[in-house]
Design a protein around this motif. Structure first.
Motif, short mmCIF file in Angstrom:
data_model
loop_
_atom_site.label_atom_id
_atom_site.label_comp_id
_atom_site.label_asym_id
_atom_site.label_seq_id
_atom_site.Cartn_x
_atom_site.Cartn_y
_atom_site.Cartn_z
N ILE A 154 6.15 -2.60 6.02
CA ILE A 154 6.67 -3.97 6.19
C ILE A 154 6.39 -4.39 7.62
O ILE A 154 6.75 -3.68 8.57
CB ILE A 154 8.18 -4.03 5.90
N PRO A 155 5.70 -5.52 7.84
CA PRO A 155 5.28 -5.92 9.20
C PRO A 155 6.46 -6.00 10.17
O PRO A 155 7.59 -6.30 9.78
CB PRO A 155 4.63 -7.28 8.99
N GLU A 156 6.18 -5.69 11.41
CA GLU A 156 7.19 -5.78 12.46
C GLU A 156 7.69 -7.23 12.58
O GLU A 156 6.93 -8.20 12.41
CB GLU A 156 6.59 -5.35 13.80
N GLN A 157 8.97 -7.38 12.84
CA GLN A 157 9.65 -8.66 13.02
C GLN A 157 9.76 -9.46 11.72
O GLN A 157 10.25 -10.60 11.75
CB GLN A 157 8.93 -9.53 14.09
N ALA A 158 9.30 -8.91 10.59
CA ALA A 158 9.42 -9.64 9.33
C ALA A 158 10.87 -9.79 8.92
O ALA A 158 11.25 -10.78 8.27
CB ALA A 158 8.64 -8.92 8.23
N GLU A 159 11.71 -8.84 9.32
CA GLU A 159 13.13 -8.88 8.95
C GLU A 159 13.93 -9.81 9.84
O GLU A 159 15.10 -10.12 9.53
CB GLU A 159 13.74 -7.47 8.99
N GLY A 223 4.28 1.02 -9.54
CA GLY A 223 2.95 1.31 -9.01
C GLY A 223 2.73 0.66 -7.67
O GLY A 223 3.64 0.59 -6.83
N GLU A 224 1.52 0.10 -7.47
CA GLU A 224 1.18 -0.47 -6.16
C GLU A 224 1.84 -1.82 -5.97
O GLU A 224 1.82 -2.69 -6.85
CB GLU A 224 -0.33 -0.60 -6.05
N MET A 225 2.46 -1.98 -4.78
CA MET A 225 3.11 -3.24 -4.41
C MET A 225 2.60 -3.68 -3.04
O MET A 225 2.32 -2.84 -2.19
CB MET A 225 4.64 -3.04 -4.35
N THR A 226 2.48 -4.99 -2.86
CA THR A 226 1.97 -5.51 -1.59
C THR A 226 2.91 -6.58 -1.06
O THR A 226 3.61 -7.28 -1.81
CB THR A 226 0.56 -6.11 -1.77
N TYR A 227 2.88 -6.69 0.27
CA TYR A 227 3.64 -7.75 0.97
C TYR A 227 2.80 -8.18 2.16
O TYR A 227 2.46 -7.37 3.03
CB TYR A 227 5.01 -7.24 1.43
N GLU A 228 2.42 -9.46 2.16
CA GLU A 228 1.52 -10.01 3.18
C GLU A 228 0.24 -9.17 3.27
O GLU A 228 -0.22 -8.77 4.33
CB GLU A 228 2.22 -10.07 4.55
N ASN A 229 -0.32 -8.92 2.07
CA ASN A 229 -1.59 -8.18 1.93
C ASN A 229 -1.53 -6.74 2.44
O ASN A 229 -2.56 -6.15 2.79
CB ASN A 229 -2.73 -8.92 2.64
N LYS A 230 -0.35 -6.19 2.48
CA LYS A 230 -0.21 -4.80 2.88
C LYS A 230 0.54 -4.03 1.80
O LYS A 230 1.51 -4.56 1.20
CB LYS A 230 0.55 -4.69 4.21
N LYS A 231 0.10 -2.79 1.56
CA LYS A 231 0.71 -1.96 0.54
C LYS A 231 2.09 -1.49 0.99
O LYS A 231 2.24 -0.94 2.07
CB LYS A 231 -0.18 -0.74 0.25
N ILE A 232 3.07 -1.72 0.15
CA ILE A 232 4.45 -1.33 0.45
C ILE A 232 4.79 -0.07 -0.35
O ILE A 232 4.47 0.04 -1.54
CB ILE A 232 5.43 -2.46 0.10
N SER A 233 5.47 0.89 0.32
CA SER A 233 5.84 2.15 -0.34
C SER A 233 7.31 2.44 -0.10
O SER A 233 7.85 2.15 0.99
CB SER A 233 5.00 3.31 0.20
N PHE A 234 7.95 3.02 -1.13
CA PHE A 234 9.36 3.44 -1.04
C PHE A 234 9.43 4.96 -1.18
O PHE A 234 8.85 5.54 -2.11
CB PHE A 234 10.18 2.79 -2.17
#
Length: 298
Positions: A154-159, A223-234
């Protein structure tokens, strides 16, 4: 004379067998040779006097001369033997002192060996206790993290300034609002690690453990998830030591994915493999590698 001389030698031998016989015999032989020379010289003088027409020496004088020589030789031998005996006494005293010192040293060495053995046993017990305490502390740390999730990329400062509010909305959106009939509640959210080119992971602590398990299960099934064109993992949040031990199975899991074999890495560190209707559990990567090595290729 020779019988008297031998008796002296035998007495000296019985008193101590540690004196070198060669040195004693050398002294005695030397003294005997000197006395023989004196007797021979006396005999030559007597013979010469008789040859010159002088009167023969009386037998009594010869006997007296031999007697004096014998007494001198006996005194000389007695003196030598007394010196030897004195030396032997000193040597014996020194040996007794050394023997006592050796016995004392042996006693000390034996005591030290016992102390060292006892110390080794205590160290072994302390090492076992330390390992038990280390495992217990690691288990307690992981128990305290059971309600945590680690979210990557998750990109920095997104939160923004409200990381808790951000994730409480973000998680249902990315996993599907239909999967959540009630609002999920997070206690706190923070990033870990130093800032770098890659976004730092977010650690989210759920108020309800079941909500955390549900989110993790949905993330795996989606499966694969993205946020702002970046792969998100849990991922679950484990201690550093446990995470390192679980990462050791990375190569094995890669081979299992290639072979399309079902597997699961169970808590804390056990690999479960389901293949051809049978289930195998491996506590170490080496055992799993050996199993895959002899596994027939499909």
């Amino acid at each position: 004379f020779l019988m008297h001389y031998n008796k002296k030698i035998n007495k000296s031998k019985t008193k101590s067998s540690q004196v070198p016989e060669t040195s004693v015999w050398q002294v005695i032989i030397c003294d005997t040779q000197n006395e023989r020379k004196r007797l021979k010289h006396l005999h030559i003088l007597t013979t010469r006097n008789m040859a010159d027409g002088e009167k023969e020496l009386p037998i009594s004088k010869l006997l007296n001369a031999i007697k004096e020589t014998k007494e001198d030789l006996t005194k000389h031998i007695d003196k030598k033997m007394a010196d030897i005996q004195t030396t032997l006494t000193k040597i014996e005293s020194s040996l007794n002192a050394l023997s006592e010192q050796v016995e004392e040293m042996e006693a000390r060495v034996s005591a030290n060996e016992d102390d060292i053995k006892d110390a080794h046993n205590r160290v072994d017990k302390m090492e076992k206790l330390t390992m038990q305490l280390k495992d217990k502390i690691d288990d307690l740390e992981n128990c305290s993290r059971r309600s945590n999730l680690r979210i990557l990329n998750i990109p920095e400062q997104a939160e923004g300034r409200d990381a808790v509010g951000f994730l409480e909305k973000f998680i249902p959106q990315i996993l599907g609002n239909d999967n959540f009939t009630s609002h999920i509640t997070l206690e706190r959210v923070h990033r870990i690690g130093k800032k770098s080119d890659r976004p730092r992971p977010l650690i989210a602590k759920f108020l309800n453990f079941r909500d955390k398990e549900k989110v993790l299960r949905l993330a795996r099934s989606r499966g694969e998830m993205t946020y702002e064109n970046k792969k998100i993992s849990f991922f679950p949040d484990y201690s550093a030591d446990l995470q390192r031990r679980r990462d050791e199975f990375r190569d094995v899991k890669q081979r299992l994915r290639v072979k399309e074999i079902e597997y699961a890495l169970m808590y804390p560190v056990q690999l479960r493999i389901r293949h051809q209707g049978s289930i195998k559990i491996f506590p170490t990567p080496a055992e799993a590698q050996r199993y895959l090595k002899y596994l027939p290729s499909e």
